[in-house]
Motif scaffolding. Structure first.
Motif, PDB file in Angstrom:
ATOM      1  N   PHE A 143      17.842 -72.153 -12.393  1.00 10.03           N
ATOM      2  CA  PHE A 143      17.772 -71.198 -11.288  1.00 10.03           C
ATOM      3  C   PHE A 143      18.271 -71.909 -10.044  1.00 10.03           C
ATOM      4  CE2 PHE A 143      13.742 -73.452 -11.163  1.00 10.03           C
ATOM      5  CZ  PHE A 143      13.573 -73.716  -9.819  1.00 10.03           C
ATOM      6  N   PHE A 144      18.477 -71.163  -8.976  1.00 14.34           N
ATOM      7  CA  PHE A 144      18.742 -71.818  -7.692  1.00 14.34           C
ATOM      8  C   PHE A 144      18.091 -71.052  -6.569  1.00 14.34           C
ATOM      9  CE2 PHE A 144      22.582 -69.085  -7.988  1.00 14.34           C
ATOM     10  CZ  PHE A 144      22.658 -68.539  -6.710  1.00 14.34           C
ATOM     11  N   ILE A 145      17.835 -71.752  -5.456  1.00 12.34           N
ATOM     12  CA  ILE A 145      17.207 -71.197  -4.267  1.00 12.34           C
ATOM     13  C   ILE A 145      18.194 -71.342  -3.123  1.00 12.34           C
ATOM     14  CG2 ILE A 145      15.237 -71.321  -2.697  1.00 12.34           C
ATOM     15  CD1 ILE A 145      13.733 -72.816  -4.952  1.00 12.34           C
ATOM     16  N   ALA A 146      18.581 -70.217  -2.502  1.00 11.02           N
ATOM     17  CA  ALA A 146      19.615 -70.294  -1.479  1.00 11.02           C
ATOM     18  C   ALA A 146      19.634 -69.003  -0.674  1.00 11.02           C
ATOM     19  CB  ALA A 146      20.982 -70.537  -2.120  1.00 11.02           C
ATOM     20  N   ASP A 147      20.535 -68.961   0.309  1.00 10.54           N
ATOM     21  CA  ASP A 147      20.797 -67.729   1.048  1.00 10.54           C
ATOM     22  C   ASP A 147      21.456 -66.753   0.072  1.00 10.54           C
ATOM     23  OD1 ASP A 147      21.617 -65.697   2.753  1.00 10.54           O
ATOM     24  OD2 ASP A 147      22.169 -67.068   4.366  1.00 10.54           O
ATOM     25  N   THR A 148      20.817 -65.623  -0.147  1.00 13.33           N
ATOM     26  CA  THR A 148      21.255 -64.712  -1.217  1.00 13.33           C
ATOM     27  C   THR A 148      22.063 -63.521  -0.714  1.00 13.33           C
ATOM     28  OG1 THR A 148      19.154 -63.490  -1.073  1.00 13.33           O
ATOM     29  CG2 THR A 148      19.266 -65.322  -2.641  1.00 13.33           C
ATOM     30  N   ARG A 149      22.499 -63.546   0.534  1.00 14.56           N
ATOM     31  CA  ARG A 149      23.211 -62.375   1.057  1.00 14.56           C
ATOM     32  C   ARG A 149      24.572 -62.151   0.394  1.00 14.56           C
ATOM     33  NH1 ARG A 149      22.923 -63.598   7.280  1.00 14.56           N
ATOM     34  NH2 ARG A 149      23.000 -65.704   6.391  1.00 14.56           N
ATOM     35  N   THR A 150      25.106 -63.185  -0.233  1.00 16.61           N
ATOM     36  CA  THR A 150      26.365 -63.005  -0.959  1.00 16.61           C
ATOM     37  C   THR A 150      26.129 -62.775  -2.451  1.00 16.61           C
ATOM     38  OG1 THR A 150      26.601 -65.398  -1.308  1.00 16.61           O
ATOM     39  CG2 THR A 150      27.611 -64.463   0.676  1.00 16.61           C
ATOM     40  N   VAL A 151      24.864 -62.759  -2.850  1.00 19.57           N
ATOM     41  CA  VAL A 151      24.523 -62.592  -4.261  1.00 19.57           C
ATOM     42  C   VAL A 151      24.028 -61.166  -4.492  1.00 19.57           C
ATOM     43  CG1 VAL A 151      23.056 -63.373  -6.148  1.00 19.57           C
ATOM     44  CG2 VAL A 151      23.903 -65.023  -4.468  1.00 19.57           C
ATOM     45  N   HIS A 152      24.659 -60.474  -5.410  1.00 21.07           N
ATOM     46  CA  HIS A 152      24.264 -59.101  -5.713  1.00 21.07           C
ATOM     47  C   HIS A 152      23.698 -59.039  -7.124  1.00 21.07           C
ATOM     48  CE1 HIS A 152      26.234 -57.764  -2.052  1.00 21.07           C
ATOM     49  NE2 HIS A 152      27.306 -58.454  -2.421  1.00 21.07           N
TER      50      HIS A 152
END
Length: 297
Positions: A143-152
């Motif tokens: 898994f990863f933890i990050a800014d998800t605004r580019t992830v849909h």
């Protein structure tokens, strides 16, 4: 053939007597006899010669006992390894993080893990969301933890929101602009900046904040996904850092950095979340890491 029957054969060979072997196995003597006879029928050969004195292992039985001991030893080791994985006492967890989580709450999480689970190996990849997504889909990360605004969210991945981190502009204490109570767009346009990698979807709102025309480049002189490196650049130059507040808390408290106030500033923020593969169960170690993360956000 199953492990229980193999264990029965080994113990009977060691004891040489059905009554003693049954007692050691906590079985009734008839149950042990049925187990041995069933295995002999399954294999099509006699494993023990029986008489009033007890049970004597045959040549075929001796070969089976030798191999059975190895299998039982390996099975016991495997059982212990699985228990250690379940209890997070050993094993390896590989996951990813964006620059902002890596410089805010993850150091505390990794420290707790290192203290509480010294035999558990944690491998953390710090990168931008796009690269982390590539590695997740290739199953290089759990898994990863990050800014998800580019992830849909789609059929391949699922996204779970964790927290929001407000953004701001930060500079060294002695920066010429640090003395100003409130900065305007002219002040912003005259400065140079350092930032993590910025996806295209973030640029329109940033251009608006900086008073730039559509398509005009941001005045970035340093772009790097390592926030520690960016902070070093900013603390030793007049470059201004575009970053989340959570990633610079220590530097603000110690006076190494100062936050700049901007007239009409609409805070840039990061939507921090967990991204994992759809229809994939997370390991016990992954659940442990995410539970620690949840306690820190």
């Amino acid at each position: 053939m199953n492990l229980n029957k193999l264990k029965h054969v080994v113990v009977l060979a060691e004891q040489g007597n059905f009554a003693r072997a049954a007692d050691k196995l906590n079985l009734s003597q008839p149950a042990l006899s049925r187990s041995i006879s069933g295995l002999e029928d399954e294999l099509g050969m006699r494993l023990f010669d029986r008489d009033q004195a007890g049970a004597t292992v045959t040549a075929a039985g001796r070969q089976l006992v030798t191999r059975a001991r190895d299998l039982l030893y390996a099975a016991n080791n495997l059982r212990q390894e699985m228990a250690q994985l379940r209890d997070c006492e050993s094993g390896q967890i590989v996951f990813g993080a964006g620059p902002f989580p890596a410089n805010s709450f993850l150091p505390a999480v990794l420290t707790e893990l290192a203290i509480a689970y010294p035999r558990m190996r944690t491998v953390l990849e710090v990168n931008n969301s796009d690269t982390l997504m590539e590695h997740l889909l290739a199953e290089k990360l759990e898994f990863f933890i990050a800014d998800t605004r580019t992830v849909h969210p789609n059929k391949h991945v699922k996204v779970r929101h964790l927290t929001q981190q407000a953004g701001g502009l930060y500079c060294r204490r002695e920066h010429p602009l640090a003395t100003k109570t409130l900065l305007n767009k002219h002040d912003l346009q005259s400065a140079s900046y350092a930032s993590v990698y910025l996806a295209d979807i973030f640029l329109p709102s940033l251009r608006k904040v900086f008073g730039l025309e559509a398509g005009q480049d941001l005045p970035l002189v340093t772009t790097c996904d390592n926030v520690y490196v960016l902070k070093q650049v900013v603390m030793h130059s007049d470059v201004i850092l575009l970053c989340t507040h959570a990633a610079v808390v220590k530097e603000l408290e110690e006076g190494d950095l100062a936050e700049l106030k901007v007239d009409g500033w609409h805070a840039i923020h990061a939507e921090i979340g967990v991204v994992s593969l759809e229809r994939r169960s997370l390991s016990p170690m992954a659940d442990l890491v995410l539970a620690k993360v949840a306690a820190h956000v």
